[in-house]
Scaffold this active site. Structure first.
Site, PDB file in Angstrom:
ATOM      1  N   GLU A 112      39.323  52.538  46.268  1.00 19.44           N
ATOM      2  CA  GLU A 112      39.570  51.274  46.956  1.00 19.44           C
ATOM      3  C   GLU A 112      40.891  50.455  46.371  1.00 19.44           C
ATOM      4  O   GLU A 112      40.843  49.160  46.707  1.00 19.44           O
ATOM      5  CB  GLU A 112      38.486  50.331  46.468  1.00 19.44           C
ATOM      6  CG  GLU A 112      37.071  50.933  46.787  1.00 19.44           C
ATOM      7  CD  GLU A 112      36.877  50.930  48.264  1.00 19.44           C
ATOM      8  OE1 GLU A 112      37.423  50.534  49.104  1.00 19.44           O
ATOM      9  OE2 GLU A 112      35.703  51.199  48.718  1.00 19.44           O
ATOM     10  N   HIS A 136      35.231  45.329  41.676  1.00 14.38           N
ATOM     11  CA  HIS A 136      34.412  45.508  42.760  1.00 14.38           C
ATOM     12  C   HIS A 136      32.967  46.407  41.943  1.00 14.38           C
ATOM     13  O   HIS A 136      33.281  47.035  41.150  1.00 14.38           O
ATOM     14  CB  HIS A 136      35.018  46.754  43.819  1.00 14.38           C
ATOM     15  CG  HIS A 136      33.933  47.363  44.804  1.00 14.38           C
ATOM     16  ND1 HIS A 136      33.020  46.574  45.528  1.00 14.38           N
ATOM     17  CD2 HIS A 136      33.805  48.516  45.172  1.00 14.38           C
ATOM     18  CE1 HIS A 136      32.477  47.466  46.353  1.00 14.38           C
ATOM     19  NE2 HIS A 136      32.648  48.606  45.788  1.00 14.38           N
ATOM     20  N   HIS A 138      28.526  47.244  42.339  1.00 19.35           N
ATOM     21  CA  HIS A 138      27.226  47.681  43.420  1.00 19.35           C
ATOM     22  C   HIS A 138      25.989  46.802  42.615  1.00 19.35           C
ATOM     23  O   HIS A 138      25.167  47.678  42.418  1.00 19.35           O
ATOM     24  CB  HIS A 138      27.053  48.954  43.340  1.00 19.35           C
ATOM     25  CG  HIS A 138      28.124  49.796  44.031  1.00 19.35           C
ATOM     26  ND1 HIS A 138      28.033  51.108  44.166  1.00 19.35           N
ATOM     27  CD2 HIS A 138      29.319  49.376  44.677  1.00 19.35           C
ATOM     28  CE1 HIS A 138      29.153  51.684  44.713  1.00 19.35           C
ATOM     29  NE2 HIS A 138      29.911  50.584  45.238  1.00 19.35           N
ATOM     30  N   GLU A 166      23.729  25.993  38.918  1.00 13.58           N
ATOM     31  CA  GLU A 166      25.039  26.123  38.529  1.00 13.58           C
ATOM     32  C   GLU A 166      25.970  26.612  39.725  1.00 13.58           C
ATOM     33  O   GLU A 166      27.280  26.615  39.630  1.00 13.58           O
ATOM     34  CB  GLU A 166      25.384  26.966  37.256  1.00 13.58           C
ATOM     35  CG  GLU A 166      24.663  26.466  36.083  1.00 13.58           C
ATOM     36  CD  GLU A 166      25.674  25.429  35.480  1.00 13.58           C
ATOM     37  OE1 GLU A 166      26.608  25.971  34.863  1.00 13.58           O
ATOM     38  OE2 GLU A 166      25.153  24.367  35.208  1.00 13.58           O
ATOM     39  N   HIS A 207      26.501  47.334  50.515  1.00 14.75           N
ATOM     40  CA  HIS A 207      27.338  47.978  49.823  1.00 14.75           C
ATOM     41  C   HIS A 207      27.504  47.208  48.313  1.00 14.75           C
ATOM     42  O   HIS A 207      27.220  48.050  47.354  1.00 14.75           O
ATOM     43  CB  HIS A 207      28.833  48.331  50.375  1.00 14.75           C
ATOM     44  CG  HIS A 207      29.675  49.240  49.709  1.00 14.75           C
ATOM     45  ND1 HIS A 207      30.501  50.167  50.022  1.00 14.75           N
ATOM     46  CD2 HIS A 207      29.822  49.203  48.282  1.00 14.75           C
ATOM     47  CE1 HIS A 207      31.251  50.418  49.156  1.00 14.75           C
ATOM     48  NE2 HIS A 207      31.002  50.177  48.191  1.00 14.75           N
TER      49      HIS A 207
HETATM   50  O1  2HA Z   1      34.441  53.949  43.638  1.00  7.55           O
HETATM   51  O2  2HA Z   1      32.474  51.976  44.733  1.00  7.55           O
HETATM   52  O3  2HA Z   1      33.618  51.595  47.064  1.00  7.55           O
HETATM   53  C1  2HA Z   1      33.296  54.051  44.260  1.00  7.55           C
HETATM   54  C2  2HA Z   1      33.256  52.954  44.990  1.00  7.55           C
HETATM   55  C3  2HA Z   1      33.681  52.924  46.453  1.00  7.55           C
HETATM   56 ZN    ZN Z   2      31.833  50.573  46.491  1.00  5.55          ZN
END
Ligand code: 2HA
Ligand code: ZN
Length: 267
Positions: A112, A136, A138, A166, A207
């Site tokens: 990414e 990033h 998940h 908050e 995602h």
């Molecule tokens: O690194 O999260 O979006 C793997 C991911 C790709």
């Molecule tokens: Zn990801």
């Protein structure tokens, strides 16, 4: 270990402990201050590997970034930082970068990286250069929530603001949301970088999430707050919501904490 690397590694593992980084999921980049890059210079190789970029990174030419490795696991970062993370320097023309330290055994920066770098460019420009972290992850609840709404920033932001008092103080601009796209490419990178100009965080439907901030605490705290609000919302929704924080209460809250709440999202 240099302090900036210690702080970076701690954030990687904190995300793993939250359950946000199954397998190789998620990635983190940090734009280093000049003095931080200098403190790490003794680690840099004299024969760096050079890589091309699929995007124009001239706005961040010659900047140093710490990045996680493609296919590497956040869980393993503290065990072997030199294999799982690395330091890169963007070329002076913004067309590629050198790998100066880490990412050993032929590893590359996160898949990414285009999203991270374009997001850095966007957030730098709207925060007068304050933003240094793009993250990033998940997290399960914010991802689950993205299945329950249309991909609309107003809908999402209102739900989150209403789910924890908050929230409107922590992210008064709201949170953006991008409908499903193929990850890892320049298309999703460009779309995300447009949204992140308006919002400090953007959900990728089905995602995960991208968050930004001036430092590791602010960025981790932002994603943590959003994820907790999503968890509260889903719990309240399954128990049955009979009332919530009103728009008037959100306005009073913003006034009390001197933040400029995004009026477009209030009724
Ligand atoms: O690194 O999260 O979006 C793997 C991911 C790709
Ligand atoms: Zn990801």
């Amino acid at each position: 270990m240099e302090k900036v690397l210690e702080d970076y590694i701690r954030m990687c593992y904190d995300g793993f402990l939250q359950g946000w980084h199954e397998r190789n999921g998620g990635n983190l980049t940090y734009r280093m201050k000049a003095e931080e890059a200098e403190s790490c210079a003794h680690l840099f190789t004299s024969s760096p590997r050079h890589m091309e970029l699929p995007i124009d990174a001239s706005a961040i030419a010659s900047e140093y970034f710490i990045t996680t490795g493609s296919g590497r696991y956040m869980r393993n970062v503290p065990l072997a930082p030199e294999k799982n993370i690395g330091i890169i320097r963007i070329d002076s023309d913004g067309k590629g970068y050198d790998i100066l330290w880490g990412l050993e055994d032929g590893a590359k920066p996160t898949s990414e990286l285009p999203s991270h770098l374009l997001n850095h460019i966007s957030r730098m420009s709207v925060t007068d250069g304050r933003c240094r972290v793009i993250y990033h992850a998940h997290p399960a609840n914010i991802t689950a929530l993205s299945y329950t709404i249309e991909p609309d920033a107003k809908t999402l932001s209102r739900i989150l603001w209403q789910s924890e008092t908050e929230c409107a103080v922590v992210f008064p601009e709201g949170v953006g949301i991008l409908d499903w796209m193929i990850p890892g490419g320049t298309d999703i990178a460009e779309e995300t970088s447009k949204l992140i100009r308006k919002y400090p965080a953007v959900v990728w439907a089905f995602h995960g999430i991208f968050g930004s901030g001036a430092d590791f605490d602010e960025t981790f705290g932002l994603v943590h707050t959003i994820e907790k609000a999503a968890e509260i919302y889903l719990k309240a929704k399954s128990a049955g919501i009979i009332r919530t924080i009103t728009d008037d209460q959100l306005r009073v809250l913003a006034g009390a904490f001197s933040v400029k709440i995004n009026e477009e999202f209030l009724n």
